[in-house]
Design a protein around this motif. Structure first.
Motif, short mmCIF file in Angstrom:
data_model
loop_
_atom_site.label_atom_id
_atom_site.label_comp_id
_atom_site.label_asym_id
_atom_site.label_seq_id
_atom_site.Cartn_x
_atom_site.Cartn_y
_atom_site.Cartn_z
N GLU A 1 0.82 -1.22 0.00
CA GLU A 1 0.00 0.00 0.00
C GLU A 1 0.85 1.27 0.00
O GLU A 1 2.01 1.27 0.41
CB GLU A 1 -0.90 0.02 1.24
N ALA B 1 -10.19 3.65 2.28
CA ALA B 1 -10.19 2.22 1.92
C ALA B 1 -11.43 1.56 2.51
O ALA B 1 -11.97 2.01 3.51
CB ALA B 1 -8.95 1.54 2.46
N ARG C 1 -4.78 5.81 -0.99
CA ARG C 1 -5.62 5.70 0.21
C ARG C 1 -5.35 6.88 1.13
O ARG C 1 -4.20 7.30 1.29
CB ARG C 1 -5.29 4.38 0.93
#
Ligand SMILES: Nc1ncnc2c1ncn2[C@@H]1O[C@H](COP(=O)(O)OP(=O)(O)OP(=O)(O)O)[C@@H](O)[C@H]1O
Ligand SMILES: [Mg+2]
Length: 248
Positions: A41, A232, A218
């Motif tokens: 991520e 998210a 995100r």
């Protein structure tokens, strides 16, 4: 540059916070934060000054322990680790970048970066070779011998990033990495974080800059020590698993 890698719900979690609180005297800096960051991520943590962002990052980085709640890094419950195990986990897993670079005055870039491997058991020659490679990777191959006062702000931050990623940690935590930079240098640093992310590093960035935050895949918004919004999909399965373990 725009966001790229979509969140992979099957990637193993690298950071898990469940019900994490931190109080300093009568100040509640964090109040029951739940957050799961999976491998691969790239996310922003945003929020007003004093909302608890650095506190959260320091806890994720195991630099600080929570007053309550559970913290797992790469599957390890950090509360159960000895100081030595915790240092080893930190050294092998996490790289840090801070707003004000944290470079020692009078030390050339090459040594600043190589010193990041001082306790790695690698011989000096290898440490310097790896440091040079990391500096070339951030575009500073022509500034190896420059001391901090001979470098621009953006260059200093790139030295700090080279040092942080030298041992190829899976997790990079950056606290306002562009906060002290003009917008051009900030863009260069941000592009570098994107490149690291694309090469597989999981990157968590604290920023005050709403445009930067919105440009990342995100965004987690923190207010008054709580996570008030997470772009998210809530990672409820993982968080509930962590919670179950916390009450055991
Ligand atoms: N060591 C400490 N002792 C006492 N209070 C602290 C300590 N560290 C942080 N705090 C308090 O906890 C709250 C959260 O601080 P934190 O540094 O996490 O905020 P932040 O969101 O990173 O803010 P900024 O954007 O200004 O960096 C603040 O009210 C701060 O004053
Ligand atoms: Mg802060």
């Amino acid at each position: 540059m725009t966001a790229s890698t979509p969140l992979n719900p099957t990637a193993p979690p690298l950071v898990e916070l469940a019900g994490v609180s931190k109080t300093y005297g009568d100040v509640a800096a964090l109040r029951g934060a739940d957050l799961v960051v999976r491998r691969g991520e790239l996310l922003a943590i945003v929020g007003p000054s004093g909302s608890g962002k650095s506190t959260m990052l320091n806890i994720m980085g195991t630099l600080d322990r929570p007053t309550a709640g559970l913290v797992r890094i790469d599957g390890h419950d950090v509360a159960r680790l000895t100081d030595r195990e915790l240092s080893a986990l930190r050294a092998g897993t996490i790289g840090f970048v801070f707003q004000h670079f944290h470079l020692a005055p009078g030390v050339p870039a090459l040594d600043s970066v190589a010193d990041g491997l001082l306790y790695s058991g690698r011989p000096r020659g290898e440490r310097r070779r790896l440091a040079e490679r990391a500096l070339r990777r951030v575009g500073l191959g022509h500034r190896l011998q420059h001391e901090p006062h001979q470098l621009s702000g953006g260059e200093k931050q790139r030295v700090a990033i080279a040092r942080a990623v030298l041992g190829d940690p899976p997790l990079l935590l950056a606290d306002e990495p562009t906060g002290a930079l003009d917008s051009r240098s900030g863009t260069v640093v941000l592009e570098l974080l994107h490149e690291l992310h694309e090469s597989g590093t999981t990157v968590v960035v604290i920023t005050h800059d709403r445009d930067i935050a919105a440009s990342l895949p995100r965004e987690v918004r923190v207010k008054d020590g709580r996570i008030e919004h997470d772009s998210a999909t809530p990672d409820t399965v993982s968080v509930s698993l962590v919670r179950e373990e916390a009450v055991r």
